[in-house]
Write a protein that holds these residues in place. Sequence first.
Motif, PDB file in Angstrom:
ATOM      1  N   ALA A  10     -28.742  20.879  23.450  1.00 10.27           N
ATOM      2  CA  ALA A  10     -28.051  19.659  23.011  1.00 10.27           C
ATOM      3  C   ALA A  10     -26.634  19.932  22.507  1.00 10.27           C
ATOM      4  N   PRO A  11     -26.418  20.846  21.554  1.00  8.26           N
ATOM      5  CA  PRO A  11     -25.034  21.084  21.112  1.00  8.26           C
ATOM      6  C   PRO A  11     -24.174  21.789  22.156  1.00  8.26           C
ATOM      7  N   LEU A  12     -24.806  22.567  23.042  1.00  4.15           N
ATOM      8  CA  LEU A  12     -24.047  23.174  24.143  1.00  4.15           C
ATOM      9  C   LEU A  12     -23.399  22.098  25.000  1.00  4.15           C
ATOM     10  N   LEU A  13     -24.165  21.085  25.358  1.00 11.10           N
ATOM     11  CA  LEU A  13     -23.694  20.071  26.298  1.00 11.10           C
ATOM     12  C   LEU A  13     -22.984  18.906  25.613  1.00 11.10           C
ATOM     13  N   CYS A  14     -23.237  18.709  24.342  1.00 14.41           N
ATOM     14  CA  CYS A  14     -22.657  17.563  23.620  1.00 14.41           C
ATOM     15  C   CYS A  14     -21.999  18.031  22.330  1.00 14.41           C
ATOM     16  N   PRO A  15     -20.980  18.884  22.409  1.00 18.62           N
ATOM     17  CA  PRO A  15     -20.341  19.376  21.178  1.00 18.62           C
ATOM     18  C   PRO A  15     -19.674  18.272  20.378  1.00 18.62           C
ATOM     19  N   GLN A  16     -19.327  17.167  21.045  1.00 21.96           N
ATOM     20  CA  GLN A  16     -18.665  16.063  20.352  1.00 21.96           C
ATOM     21  C   GLN A  16     -19.577  15.399  19.323  1.00 21.96           C
ATOM     22  N   ALA A  17     -20.871  15.645  19.417  1.00 19.51           N
ATOM     23  CA  ALA A  17     -21.804  15.037  18.467  1.00 19.51           C
ATOM     24  C   ALA A  17     -21.715  15.683  17.090  1.00 19.51           C
ATOM     25  N   CYS A  18     -21.202  16.916  17.035  1.00 17.29           N
ATOM     26  CA  CYS A  18     -21.085  17.648  15.769  1.00 17.29           C
ATOM     27  C   CYS A  18     -22.429  17.734  15.052  1.00 17.29           C
ATOM     28  N   LEU A  19     -23.474  18.046  15.807  1.00 19.31           N
ATOM     29  CA  LEU A  19     -24.824  18.145  15.256  1.00 19.31           C
ATOM     30  C   LEU A  19     -25.429  19.506  15.578  1.00 19.31           C
TER      31      LEU A  19
END
Length: 239
Positions: free
Chosen positions: A163-172
């Motif tokens: 999840a954070p690999l693919l969606c770093p913009q989430a800042c989670l």
Amino acid sequence: MNLFQWLKPNRPAKGADLTAEQLLRLSQLPRASALGGHPLRQQRWVMLDLETSGLNMNRDQVLSIGAVVIEDGAIDLGQQFERTLSRPDHKLGPSVLIHGLGPSAIAAGSEPVEALLDFMEFVGDSPLLAFHAPFDQHMLGRALKESLGYRLQHPFLDVAEIAPLLCPQACLRQAGLDDWTAFFGLHAGERHNASADALVTAELALILFSHARRQDMDSPLQLEQALGKWRRRQQSHSF
């Protein structure tokens, strides 16, 4: 070499006796397949979630196994697995407040050898997915070794890293399953139930696979390699 001799080096660590039928089933489990370069949609994945007696990976036990299959780019509700394991020596602890598996449910559970054989037959040669996979991988691997003398070698990918690999913009980056399901607007009908958690994590994985394809990671092998690079970056930033 007969069947018994072939299996003898892998007898259960605690000396449990397997029946001839169980030994045969054990010998017929398929070998795990390495992650390949075919498209993500063509890969059969087994999404796993465990409920355990606690978080001590060397002492606590697997109490419940829940799993669902992702195949042909979708969750196959016809391929689901759910077992509660009988643990006669299990002592009630604080974790019951989370998973709700009381003494009556544990007492009525399946015999661990049978449940674990059933599960590995369900898995076949497919790779596994889990949220915080190292914990599930270790607990399942230890249960298989103690009950069956079986060494778990199936690839595991961690949805908590994908999840954070693919969606770093989430800042989670260190978020839990609830954080990611909320971020994508998913609804978890029931939490801390192995089957329900496996299902909502599978829904999250499908969203992430769609992101992976858009980022030119359209194979299990490419995703695994990208995770390895991401993990090394995280480690270098922590020093």
